[in-house]
Design a protein around this motif. Structure first.
Motif, PDB file in Angstrom:
ATOM      1  N   TYR A  59       0.854  -1.177   0.000  1.00 20.86           N
ATOM      2  CA  TYR A  59       0.000   0.000   0.000  1.00 20.86           C
ATOM      3  C   TYR A  59       0.894   1.231   0.000  1.00 20.86           C
ATOM      4  CZ  TYR A  59       0.867   0.303   5.058  1.00 20.86           C
ATOM      5  OH  TYR A  59       1.461   0.393   6.292  1.00 20.86           O
ATOM      6  N   VAL A  60       0.316   2.343  -0.383  1.00 20.60           N
ATOM      7  CA  VAL A  60       1.033   3.613  -0.358  1.00 20.60           C
ATOM      8  C   VAL A  60       0.499   4.391   0.843  1.00 20.60           C
ATOM      9  CG1 VAL A  60       1.559   5.743  -1.613  1.00 20.60           C
ATOM     10  CG2 VAL A  60       1.307   3.575  -2.862  1.00 20.60           C
ATOM     11  N   GLU A  66       5.804   3.322  -0.327  1.00 25.44           N
ATOM     12  CA  GLU A  66       5.243   2.001  -0.607  1.00 25.44           C
ATOM     13  C   GLU A  66       5.635   1.067   0.525  1.00 25.44           C
ATOM     14  OE1 GLU A  66       6.483   0.679  -4.483  1.00 25.44           O
ATOM     15  OE2 GLU A  66       5.374   2.286  -5.488  1.00 25.44           O
ATOM     16  N   ASN A  68       5.432  -2.719   1.814  1.00 27.66           N
ATOM     17  CA  ASN A  68       5.163  -4.103   1.433  1.00 27.66           C
ATOM     18  C   ASN A  68       4.539  -4.854   2.595  1.00 27.66           C
ATOM     19  OD1 ASN A  68       6.303  -4.097  -1.242  1.00 27.66           O
ATOM     20  ND2 ASN A  68       8.279  -3.835  -0.240  1.00 27.66           N
ATOM     21  N   HIS A  93      -2.122  -2.614  -3.585  1.00 31.84           N
ATOM     22  CA  HIS A  93      -1.715  -2.910  -4.950  1.00 31.84           C
ATOM     23  C   HIS A  93      -1.217  -4.359  -4.956  1.00 31.84           C
ATOM     24  CE1 HIS A  93      -1.353   1.258  -6.565  1.00 31.84           C
ATOM     25  NE2 HIS A  93      -1.100   1.573  -5.308  1.00 31.84           N
TER      26      HIS A  93
END
Length: 191
Positions: A59-60, A66, A68, A93
């Protein structure tokens, strides 16, 4: 296609007839490196089974970093489960880290499959339980382990990550800065 059958029937043994109920609903896809199966803000409409390749789920954050939270390799399922089951926007993502092949199972067809037989329903429940446990284990690791303990946990449970991901990606996953990971590695290897 044998890999997905092996994985599914290792979770819930089922007859060939029951398993074959899934065959009309699968969609095979080639995914190029750096392509997203899912983007943060979209709705997760598929569960993916990885035939080959490697993915990261991230996700950001509010600062644009970012973060992980999961890596997935062949024979893993990949899904933003909260988005998938609620059909609301995803927080994550899912990005290919190399050229990959996946089998995509669409939400409505998966729901129909779960209703088609008791074994498929059981499979759905067990997959949901597994996804929940994966999330809880990660959360507890981040909350209750020191960075060194997290490093050791990942080294034990996911040693392949040390060969497949960069130090920046690994440090994000462990929840520390890259320079802290570098110092931790040196301290642990005695160099």
């Amino acid at each position: 296609m044998d890999a997905i059958k092996t994985v599914i029937t290792s979770i819930v043994p089922m007859s060939d007839d029951e398993y074959s109920l899934m065959l009309p609903v699968i969609n095979r896809m080639n995914v190029k490196k750096d392509s997203d199966l899912l983007q943060q803000g979209d709705i997760c409409r598929h569960i993916y089974f990885i035939e080959s390749g490697f993915f990261r789920m991230f996700y950001v954050d509010y600062k644009g970093n970012e973060i992980n939270c999961r890596f997935a390799k062949p024979n893993d399922f990949l899904v933003d489960f909260a988005s998938f089951i609620t059909q609301k926007t995803a927080h994550y993502h899912c990005r290919a880290m190399e050229d990959s092949k996946v089998i995509a199972l669409e939400y409505s067809k998966v729901e129909n499959l779960y209703h088609s037989s008791p074994n498929w329903s059981k499979f759905g429940r067990l997959i949901a339980e597994s996804a929940y446990l994966t999330i809880i284990e990660r959360e507890e690791m981040l909350h209750f382990q020191t960075p060194e303990e997290r490093y050791k946990t990942i080294l034990k449970k996911e040693p392949y990550l040390f060969q497949l991901v960069s130090q920046n990606q690994l440090s994000s996953y462990i929840g520390i800065k890259p320079e802290s990971l570098s110092r931790l590695r040196k301290r642990m290897t005695g160099r």
